[in-house]
Design an enzyme around this catalytic site. Sequence first.
Site, short mmCIF file in Angstrom:
data_model
loop_
_atom_site.label_atom_id
_atom_site.label_comp_id
_atom_site.label_asym_id
_atom_site.label_seq_id
_atom_site.Cartn_x
_atom_site.Cartn_y
_atom_site.Cartn_z
N ALA A 60 0.90 -1.35 0.17
CA ALA A 60 -0.12 0.04 -0.26
C ALA A 60 0.94 1.17 0.14
O ALA A 60 0.52 2.12 0.47
CB ALA A 60 -0.91 0.07 1.36
N ALA A 82 -45.60 28.94 27.49
CA ALA A 82 -45.01 29.28 26.16
C ALA A 82 -44.45 30.91 26.14
O ALA A 82 -44.76 31.72 26.49
CB ALA A 82 -46.16 29.30 24.84
N THR A 142 6.85 -3.23 -6.79
CA THR A 142 5.99 -4.08 -6.06
C THR A 142 6.90 -5.20 -5.32
O THR A 142 7.09 -5.62 -4.18
CB THR A 142 4.92 -4.94 -6.48
OG1 THR A 142 5.60 -5.47 -7.90
CG2 THR A 142 3.72 -3.91 -6.91
N TYR A 166 -24.84 27.14 25.60
CA TYR A 166 -23.50 27.69 25.40
C TYR A 166 -23.51 29.30 25.61
O TYR A 166 -24.05 29.99 24.89
CB TYR A 166 -23.22 27.70 23.96
CG TYR A 166 -21.83 28.04 23.51
CD1 TYR A 166 -20.59 27.33 24.29
CD2 TYR A 166 -21.47 28.66 22.38
CE1 TYR A 166 -19.35 27.84 23.94
CE2 TYR A 166 -20.11 28.73 21.79
CZ TYR A 166 -19.10 28.57 22.78
OH TYR A 166 -17.69 28.70 22.20
N ARG A 217 -2.52 7.56 -11.30
CA ARG A 217 -3.87 7.68 -12.13
C ARG A 217 -5.15 7.95 -11.40
O ARG A 217 -5.96 8.44 -12.21
CB ARG A 217 -4.07 6.41 -12.89
CG ARG A 217 -2.91 5.83 -13.83
CD ARG A 217 -2.85 4.38 -14.39
NE ARG A 217 -2.21 3.75 -13.27
CZ ARG A 217 -2.01 2.21 -13.18
NH1 ARG A 217 -2.57 1.59 -14.29
NH2 ARG A 217 -1.41 1.62 -12.49
N LYS A 255 -28.07 17.31 20.38
CA LYS A 255 -26.42 17.02 20.76
C LYS A 255 -26.39 16.62 22.00
O LYS A 255 -26.65 17.17 23.09
CB LYS A 255 -25.82 18.19 20.19
CG LYS A 255 -24.33 17.75 20.42
CD LYS A 255 -23.84 19.16 20.85
CE LYS A 255 -23.29 19.33 22.38
NZ LYS A 255 -22.65 20.23 22.97
N GLY A 288 2.03 2.68 -2.94
CA GLY A 288 2.24 3.49 -3.87
C GLY A 288 1.43 4.68 -4.07
O GLY A 288 0.55 4.93 -3.28
C1 UD1 Z 1 0.27 -5.03 -10.43
C2 UD1 Z 1 1.05 -6.16 -10.95
C3 UD1 Z 1 0.37 -6.82 -12.39
C4 UD1 Z 1 -1.15 -7.02 -11.83
C5 UD1 Z 1 -1.73 -5.83 -11.37
C6 UD1 Z 1 -3.26 -6.41 -10.54
C7 UD1 Z 1 3.23 -5.91 -10.72
C8 UD1 Z 1 4.79 -5.50 -11.14
N1 UD1 Z 1 2.15 -5.80 -11.37
O1 UD1 Z 1 0.60 -3.88 -11.53
O2 UD1 Z 1 0.94 -7.99 -13.03
O3 UD1 Z 1 -1.87 -7.49 -13.26
O4 UD1 Z 1 -1.08 -5.49 -10.12
O5 UD1 Z 1 -3.83 -5.31 -10.11
O6 UD1 Z 1 3.47 -6.35 -9.44
N2 UD1 Z 1 3.09 -0.69 -4.20
C9 UD1 Z 1 3.97 -0.40 -3.44
N3 UD1 Z 1 5.00 -0.02 -3.55
C10 UD1 Z 1 5.79 0.03 -4.90
C11 UD1 Z 1 4.80 -0.04 -6.09
C12 UD1 Z 1 3.46 -0.34 -5.85
O7 UD1 Z 1 3.68 -0.52 -2.20
O8 UD1 Z 1 6.83 0.38 -4.96
C13 UD1 Z 1 1.59 -1.06 -4.28
C14 UD1 Z 1 0.38 -0.29 -4.71
O9 UD1 Z 1 0.37 0.88 -3.61
C15 UD1 Z 1 -0.46 -1.00 -4.95
C16 UD1 Z 1 -0.10 -2.31 -5.19
O10 UD1 Z 1 1.36 -2.46 -4.90
O11 UD1 Z 1 -1.42 -1.16 -3.77
C17 UD1 Z 1 0.10 -2.67 -6.92
O12 UD1 Z 1 0.88 -1.62 -7.61
P1 UD1 Z 1 0.38 -0.96 -8.86
O13 UD1 Z 1 1.34 0.34 -9.18
O14 UD1 Z 1 -1.15 -0.48 -8.65
O15 UD1 Z 1 0.70 -1.89 -9.85
P2 UD1 Z 1 -0.20 -2.51 -11.27
O16 UD1 Z 1 0.62 -1.43 -12.14
O17 UD1 Z 1 -1.50 -2.33 -11.10
CA CA Z 2 -2.78 -1.74 -9.47
#
Ligand code: UD1
Ligand code: CA
Length: 464
Positions: free
Chosen positions: A9, A421, A77, A385, A15, A349, A11
């Site tokens: 979590a 009243a 990831t 108040y 987008r 309240k 990222g």
């Molecule tokens: C990722 C998968 C893809 C899959 C898709 C499914 C990889 C490389 N790709 O792509 O194959 O089809 O999910 O939804 O894993 N995150 C981190 N740190 C980072 C990058 C990401 O914690 O450095 C977290 C993000 O917060 C997110 C999750 O990992 O919750 C997935 O990252 P995201 O960038 O959304 O990957 P996708 O491009 O969707």
């Molecule tokens: Ca994703």
Amino acid sequence: MGAAALILAAGEGTRMKSGLPKVAHRILGVPMVAYAIAAARESGCDRIVVVTGHGAQLVESLLDDVVFVRQSEQLGTGHAVMCASDALADIDGSLVVLSGDSPLLRAETITRLVEARERSGAAAAVLTASLSDPSGYGRIVRGEDGALISIVEDKDLSPDQRSIGEVNTGTYCFDTRLLFAHLRHLSNTNAQGEYYLTDTVGVLRAEGLAVVDVATDEPEEILGVNSRVQLAEAVKVLQTRINRAHMLAGVTMTDPDLVWIGPDVTIGKDTVLEPMTFLLGDSHVGEECVIGPDSRVTDSRIDDGAVVDSSILMKAIVGESATVGPRAYLRPGTVLKKMAKAGTSVEIKNSTLGEGAKVPHLSYIGDATIGASANVGAGTITCNYDGVRKHSTVIGDGAFIGSDTMLVAPVTVGEGAVTAAGSTITRDVPADALGIERSEQRHVEGWARKQRTGREREGDSEER
Ligand code: UD1
Ligand code: CA
């Protein structure tokens, strides 16, 4: 089962075009990342580690009972998982890895994935799905024998791989020790310059280790939320799933498309939910209630047989067979005992209405205790108040507060007492007494008639 779970979590979620980290965006009142955590927990994972990075403090403030590790730079990831190696050093056995942006994943699917890995003794199990539109997802590449060879990210696909409809869902179960033993073999020579967790499939296989895959039987559950459009799609799916479960358990919804219920809400049978009703947070509704239309209930309890019509409730308790609304606003600390009533355009309240007590119309009640069967007339205001401090008002059992009474707190109206009243009550009214505060009414005889005849004469001369 006792597996551990790692939730990615960190990222930013570019987008989403948002100032808020992606996983903090709410779905039916709950931050997106909490759904993945709840599914992991429900599947039996008893230890949950969450990787945070972008907006870490905010994300961490939203979650309870999990361990956090920080990924200060988001290098992919695979790198996110590396950051958790110390936190998971003592884990032996299965590690479930989930994306914080996949709120629709069901616990039963996680269980199936873990069982598939443990039964086969494979180093990893990957959850896959077949989609009519696989764009954006990593694709599943298989050998001639049908075995999983590797996962190729959308941006790294060769032209002939584009047509592959089978995708990686971003949900995995690993043998924890084997995963961390091989993570350092990941490289970042790819289209995004990131360390991909998906490359572990190729790495493990190159070491002669087995990787199995499990297909989901419900492709919609793998939706990864990357944009606001997908966020709205996720809301729809969860709304449908949650509402269906309540309807099957005996709750009536006139139009389930117009009812939004949070994942932690409970509702008793034979309760009716009318359109444009929101039940959110830690809210619990009893049996045979009618809620809505146009009502928003957050962190509140509504007991059996109560009615809430076109009203807003926050951290309120509504007792058995009590009635609320239309257009009541019950703020934190409001308690309506059995059969009590907070009626039309009433704001309450931090106050308790005793059993059968009524505030039927147009009132503000703050920091008050109102006794059983007391009646508070239209337009009554507790002046709680003084501009600096809040003060309390106490109204005894069976008291009758006349319309438009100002109760200047601190003040007590005794049991069975009456206020006249229009009175501004600044001193305590003894039990069974009449509290009256009015300037005397006087009559100017003939005044109205004189006004009329004066006007008639002016009319004569001015031809009005
Ligand atoms: C990722 C998968 C893809 C899959 C898709 C499914 C990889 C490389 N790709 O792509 O194959 O089809 O999910 O939804 O894993 N995150 C981190 N740190 C980072 C990058 C990401 O914690 O450095 C977290 C993000 O917060 C997110 C999750 O990992 O919750 C997935 O990252 P995201 O960038 O959304 O990957 P996708 O491009 O969707
Ligand atoms: Ca994703």
